[in-house]
Design an enzyme around this catalytic site. Structure first.
Site, PDB file in Angstrom:
ATOM      1  N   GLY A 265      19.064  -0.945 -13.332  1.00 16.17           N
ATOM      2  CA  GLY A 265      17.845  -0.392 -13.915  1.00 16.17           C
ATOM      3  C   GLY A 265      16.608  -1.195 -13.534  1.00 16.17           C
ATOM      4  O   GLY A 265      16.681  -2.194 -12.824  1.00 16.17           O
TER       5      GLY A 265
ATOM      6  N   HIS B  83      20.567  32.364   8.612  1.00 17.31           N
ATOM      7  CA  HIS B  83      21.950  32.017   8.957  1.00 17.31           C
ATOM      8  C   HIS B  83      21.942  31.244  10.278  1.00 17.31           C
ATOM      9  O   HIS B  83      21.252  31.656  11.206  1.00 17.31           O
ATOM     10  CB  HIS B  83      22.765  33.306   9.096  1.00 17.31           C
ATOM     11  CG  HIS B  83      24.132  33.085   9.653  1.00 17.31           C
ATOM     12  ND1 HIS B  83      25.176  32.640   8.884  1.00 17.31           N
ATOM     13  CD2 HIS B  83      24.623  33.225  10.919  1.00 17.31           C
ATOM     14  CE1 HIS B  83      26.263  32.527   9.631  1.00 17.31           C
ATOM     15  NE2 HIS B  83      25.944  32.878  10.876  1.00 17.31           N
TER      16      HIS B  83
ATOM     17  N   TYR C  95       0.843  -1.192   0.000  1.00 19.21           N
ATOM     18  CA  TYR C  95       0.000   0.000   0.000  1.00 19.21           C
ATOM     19  C   TYR C  95       0.873   1.235   0.000  1.00 19.21           C
ATOM     20  O   TYR C  95       1.798   1.337   0.800  1.00 19.21           O
ATOM     21  CB  TYR C  95      -0.906   0.037   1.232  1.00 19.21           C
ATOM     22  CG  TYR C  95      -1.872  -1.113   1.316  1.00 19.21           C
ATOM     23  CD1 TYR C  95      -2.737  -1.397   0.262  1.00 19.21           C
ATOM     24  CD2 TYR C  95      -1.931  -1.907   2.454  1.00 19.21           C
ATOM     25  CE1 TYR C  95      -3.621  -2.447   0.336  1.00 19.21           C
ATOM     26  CE2 TYR C  95      -2.824  -2.965   2.527  1.00 19.21           C
ATOM     27  CZ  TYR C  95      -3.661  -3.236   1.465  1.00 19.21           C
ATOM     28  OH  TYR C  95      -4.524  -4.277   1.544  1.00 19.21           O
TER      29      TYR C  95
HETATM   30  N1  LIG Z   1      17.338   9.426  -5.413  1.00 13.45           N
HETATM   31  C1  LIG Z   1      16.504   9.077  -6.375  1.00 13.45           C
HETATM   32  O1  LIG Z   1      15.724   9.876  -6.861  1.00 13.45           O
HETATM   33  C2  LIG Z   1      16.531   7.657  -6.872  1.00 13.45           C
HETATM   34  C3  LIG Z   1      17.177   6.676  -6.142  1.00 13.45           C
HETATM   35  C4  LIG Z   1      17.190   5.374  -6.639  1.00 13.45           C
HETATM   36  C5  LIG Z   1      16.544   5.093  -7.812  1.00 13.45           C
HETATM   37  N2  LIG Z   1      15.920   6.080  -8.498  1.00 13.45           N
HETATM   38  C6  LIG Z   1      15.238   5.790  -9.773  1.00 13.45           C
HETATM   39  O2  LIG Z   1      15.287   4.404 -10.041  1.00 13.45           O
HETATM   40  C7  LIG Z   1      15.782   4.189 -11.355  1.00 13.45           C
HETATM   41  C8  LIG Z   1      16.559   2.902 -11.413  1.00 13.45           C
HETATM   42  O3  LIG Z   1      17.824   3.059 -10.772  1.00 13.45           O
HETATM   43  P1  LIG Z   1      19.070   2.166 -11.175  1.00 13.45           P
HETATM   44  O4  LIG Z   1      20.255   2.681 -10.456  1.00 13.45           O
HETATM   45  O5  LIG Z   1      18.702   0.733 -11.029  1.00 13.45           O
HETATM   46  O6  LIG Z   1      19.202   2.406 -12.750  1.00 13.45           O
HETATM   47  P2  LIG Z   1      20.043   3.485 -13.554  1.00 13.45           P
HETATM   48  O7  LIG Z   1      19.562   3.396 -14.928  1.00 13.45           O
HETATM   49  O8  LIG Z   1      20.042   4.804 -12.852  1.00 13.45           O
HETATM   50  O9  LIG Z   1      21.574   2.976 -13.501  1.00 13.45           O
HETATM   51  C9  LIG Z   1      21.947   1.712 -13.958  1.00 13.45           C
HETATM   52  C10 LIG Z   1      23.467   1.661 -14.057  1.00 13.45           C
HETATM   53  O10 LIG Z   1      23.831   0.305 -14.288  1.00 13.45           O
HETATM   54  C11 LIG Z   1      24.814   0.262 -15.304  1.00 13.45           C
HETATM   55  N3  LIG Z   1      24.690  -1.055 -15.944  1.00 13.45           N
HETATM   56  C12 LIG Z   1      23.604  -1.539 -16.599  1.00 13.45           C
HETATM   57  N4  LIG Z   1      23.819  -2.818 -16.971  1.00 13.45           N
HETATM   58  C13 LIG Z   1      25.066  -3.140 -16.520  1.00 13.45           C
HETATM   59  C14 LIG Z   1      25.835  -4.312 -16.572  1.00 13.45           C
HETATM   60  N5  LIG Z   1      25.358  -5.429 -17.137  1.00 13.45           N
HETATM   61  N6  LIG Z   1      27.076  -4.312 -16.024  1.00 13.45           N
HETATM   62  C15 LIG Z   1      27.555  -3.173 -15.434  1.00 13.45           C
HETATM   63  N7  LIG Z   1      26.859  -2.039 -15.334  1.00 13.45           N
HETATM   64  C16 LIG Z   1      25.624  -2.011 -15.868  1.00 13.45           C
HETATM   65  C17 LIG Z   1      24.489   1.420 -16.211  1.00 13.45           C
HETATM   66  O11 LIG Z   1      25.644   1.813 -16.908  1.00 13.45           O
HETATM   67  C18 LIG Z   1      24.033   2.480 -15.202  1.00 13.45           C
HETATM   68  O12 LIG Z   1      25.138   3.225 -14.729  1.00 13.45           O
HETATM   69  C19 LIG Z   1      16.625   5.427 -11.658  1.00 13.45           C
HETATM   70  O13 LIG Z   1      16.640   5.702 -13.030  1.00 13.45           O
HETATM   71  C20 LIG Z   1      15.948   6.517 -10.893  1.00 13.45           C
HETATM   72  O14 LIG Z   1      15.008   7.149 -11.734  1.00 13.45           O
HETATM   73  C21 LIG Z   1      15.893   7.361  -8.046  1.00 13.45           C
END
Ligand SMILES: NC(=O)c1ccc[n+]([C@@H]2O[C@H](COP(=O)([O-])OP(=O)(O)OC[C@H]3O[C@@H](n4cnc5c(N)ncnc54)[C@H](O)[C@@H]3O)[C@@H](O)[C@H]2O)c1
Ligand SMILES: Cc1cc2nc3c(=O)[nH]c(=O)nc-3n(C[C@H](O)[C@H](O)[C@H](O)COP(=O)(O)OP(=O)(O)OC[C@H]3O[C@@H](n4cnc5c(N)ncnc54)[C@H](O)[C@@H]3O)c2cc1C
Length: 442
Positions: free
Chosen positions: A243, A420, A12
Site C-alpha cells: 500500500g 474481426h 514532472y
Molecule cells: N493497474 C493499476 O491501476 C495499479 C497498479 C499498481 C498500483 N495501483 C494503485 O496503487 C495502490 C497501491 O498498490 P499496492 O499494491 O501497494 O496496495 P494494495 O492496497 O492494492 O495491496 C496491498 C496488499 O498488501 C497486503 N498486505 C498489507 N500489509 C501486509 C503485510 N504486512 N504482510 C503481508 N501482506 C500485506 C494486503 O493484504 C494487500 O493485498 C493500489 O491501491 C492501486 O490503487 C494501481
C-alpha cells in the site's frame, strides 16, 4: 514538485509517468515479449533502457505542457503552507500562503485565494526489523534494480505486488508472493480469482497466503524473509507492495487548520473541497481510489468548481473500471456476483477465452488464457458488472463501462457488429446463453 528523494526535476508529470503506470506497464510489456530463448539479463537490461527513454520523453513533454503556457510558472521545491494573510480589504479576500523551498535552500513565498493540494502518495513499509535493509525495495527503487534478481520475494498481493510478480516472472526470475489474506483479489469474484491465481502459479509464481512477515534479515549477498510461522525465504531482493501512504506529513497543514484523517489523507466533500475555504485536495491525497484516471476526473470536478458551473461531483461517477496489468490483463467493473445477487435476479454469462470460438484474437497473438464473465440483470437485461481477464481487456472493459453508463443492454452488446478479429467480438458469443447465478444472497 517534489518526491521523497527530492529529485524535483525527475517528477514532472507526477507519479504515474515517472515511477508508476508508465514505467511499470512498459516493463510488463517487455517482460511479456520475452521468449524462452532470450537471455533474461540482456532482455531485462534492454527493457530498462527502453523504459528510461519512454519515461524521459514523457516527462519532458509533460513539463512543456505546463511550463510553456504563458500563464504558468513552475517552481521546483517542497511546498508547504504558512499562516494565511487575512483579508486586506482589496476585494480579493483572505489569501493562502505557500512557501516553496528549493533544493539549494532558497525559498519563495506565493499567495493565492485558492490552493489545490495534489501531492499524491508514497510507498510504505511495515514497521518490522530489516524493512529498510539493503536488499529491500519498494515499487520505485525496484524499477532500478541491478542486477536482475534471480529470486524475488514480493510482500503484498495487491495491484503492485501482482503486477511486479508477473513482470519479474516474465523476465525469468523466480517470484514468491507473500500475503496476509487467504486468497488473491479478495474483493473480487472467487471463481475468477482462482483462475487467475492458477495461471500465475503455472507461470512459476509461488504463493504463500495467510502469512505475516516478521523480519527481514541480511544474509550473504541477499535477504532472508522470516514469516510468523518460522519459515525463512531466501531472496536476492525483497519488494514491499503493501500500500501507499499520503504525502501530507510536511505540508504545514496545522498553519491553516486542516486536519488530515487518521491515515493522513485530506478529507474532501463531493466537490473536492477540504474543510478549509479555498483549499481543494485532488488525486490520491484525498483518500479516493488511487488511479490516474480518477485523479484526472478529480481535475474535471475541480475545473468545474473554479471556472465552470460547480455541478460535477464525485457522486456522479458511474461504472469506474479497474485494470490489473498482469499477463493477460485482468479488469473489473461494477458489481461482483455476490453484490449483484443481493438485490437482483442475476444471469451469468461466462466463458474461458480459449473456448470462445468467435474471438480468435488471443489465439492469433499466442495467449488464449483468461475468462470473460458478465453479470446481467434478468429483468432489465442491463449489465451489472463484469470480470474480464484476457489480452487487451484494458480496452474491452471500457466498452462495457460505456454500456453500463448509457443503459445499453446485454442484448445490444451481444448482437452488435464488431470488428474481426478483435476482443470486442467475444461479446457476441459470451452473451449468447447466460445462466442463472447459483450464488445465494448472503
Ligand atoms: N493497474 C493499476 O491501476 C495499479 C497498479 C499498481 C498500483 N495501483 C494503485 O496503487 C495502490 C497501491 O498498490 P499496492 O499494491 O501497494 O496496495 P494494495 O492496497 O492494492 O495491496 C496491498 C496488499 O498488501 C497486503 N498486505 C498489507 N500489509 C501486509 C503485510 N504486512 N504482510 C503481508 N501482506 C500485506 C494486503 O493484504 C494487500 O493485498 C493500489 O491501491 C492501486 O490503487 C494501481
Ligand atoms: C507501481 C504503480 C503502478 C501504478 N499503475 C497504475 C496504472 O496502471 N493505472 C492507474 O490508473 N494508476 C496506477 N497507479 C496509481 C497512480 O500512479 C496514482 O493513482 C496517480 O499517479 C496519482 O496521481 P495524483 O494526481 O494523486 O498525484 P501524483 O502523480 O502522485 O503527483 C503528486 C506530485 O506532487 C509532488 N509533491 C508531493 N509533495 C510535495 C510537496 N510538498 N511540494 C511539492 N511537490 C510535492 C510529487 O513529487 C508528485 O510529483 C500505479 C501506482 C503505482 C505505485
Amino acid at each position: 514538485m517534489a518526491n521523497d528523494a527530492e529529485d524535483y526535476d525527475l517528477m514532472y508529470g507526477g507519479t504515474c509517468i515517472n515511477v508508476a503506470c508508465v514505467p511499470t506497464e512498459a516493463l510488463v510489456a517487455s517482460a511479456a515479449a520475452r521468449r524462452p530463448g532470450d537471455d533474461p539479463d540482456t532482455w531485462f537490461a534492454s527493457a530498462v533502457e527502453r523504459r528510461d527513454g519512454l519515461v524521459g520523453a514523457m516527462r519532458a513533454k509533460n513539463y512543456g505542457m505546463l511550463a510553456d503556457l504563458p500563464t504558468v510558472t513552475v517552481h521546483d521545491g517542497h511546498g508547504r503552507f504558512l499562516a494565511p494573510v487575512e483579508d486586506p480589504g482589496d476585494g480579493i479576500g483572505r489569501r493562502h500562503v505557500v512557501t516553496v523551498e528549493a533544493p539549494d535552500g532558497d525559498a519563495i513565498r506565493l499567495t493565492a485565494p485558492v490552493v489545490v493540494v495534489n501531492t499524491g502518495t508514497a510507498p510504505c513499509r511495515p514497521d518490522i526489523p530489516g524493512a529498510h535493509g539493503p536488499y529491500v525495495h519498494d515499487s520505485t527503487t525496484i524499477q532500478h534494480i541491478s542486477p536482475r534478481p534471480a529470486e524475488l520475494v514480493v510482500i503484498g498481493a495487491g495491484h503492485v505486488g501482482l503486477e511486479f510478480a508477473s513482470m519479474f516472472t516474465g523476465f525469468g526470475s523466480h517470484v514468491t508472493v507473500v500475503d496476509r489474506h487467504e486468497r488473491i483479489l479478495g474483493h473480487d469474484d472467487a471463481d475468477v480469482a482462482a483462475v487467475i491465481e492458477a495461471d500465475l502459479a503455472a507461470s512459476g509464481i509461488t504463493f504463500r497466503h495467510d502469512s505475516q512477515v516478521e523480519a527481514i534479515r541480511e544474509r550473504d549477498g541477499g535477504a532472508l524473509v522470516v514469516l510468523a510461522d518460522g519459515t525463512e525465504l531466501a531472496a536476492d531482493a525483497v519488494l514491499f507492495a503493501v500500500g501507499r501512504t499520503p504525502r501530507s506529513a510536511d505540508l504545514g497543514l496545522a498553519e491553516i487548520g486542516l486536519e488530515p484523517d487518521v491515515r493522513g489523507f485530506l478529507p474532501v466533500d463531493e466537490h473536492l473541497r477540504t474543510t478549509v475555504p479555498g483549499v481543494y485536495a485532488v488525486g490520491d491525497i484525498n483518500g479516493g481510489p488511487q488511479f490516474t484516471y480518477v485523479s484526472l476526473d478529480d481535475y474535471r470536478i475541480l475545473k468545474d468548481q473554479l471556472v465552470g458551473e460547480g455541478r460535477r461531483s464525485t457522486a456522479d461517477r458511474v461504472a469506474v473500471p479497474h485494470a490489473l496489468f498482469i499477463e493477460p490483463t485482468y479488469t473489473t467493473i461494477g458489481m461482483t456476483e455476490a453484490q449483484a445477487v443481493a438485490d437482483h435476479r442475476v444471469l451469468v454469462a461466462a466463458k474461458p477465452v480459449a473456448a470462445i470460438a468467435a474471438m480468435p484474437r488471443p489465439k492469433i497473438e499466442g495467449d488464449p488464457r483468461g475468462l470473460l464473465k458478465i453479470l446481467v440483470d434478468a429483468q432489465t437485461d442491463l449489465v451489472l458488472g463484469a470480470s474480464l481477464y484476457c489480452l487487451h481487456a484494458e480496452d474491452l472493459v471500457n466498452l462495457v463501462a460505456l454500456a453500463m453508463r448509457t443503459g445499453t443492454t446485454a442484448g445490444l452488446l451481444r448482437d452488435a457488429i464488431w470488428t474481426h478479429p478483435s476482443i470486442s467480438e467475444g461479446l457476441n458469443e459470451v452473451l449468447e446463453a447466460p445462466i442463472p447465478s447459483t450464488l445465494q444472497p448472503s
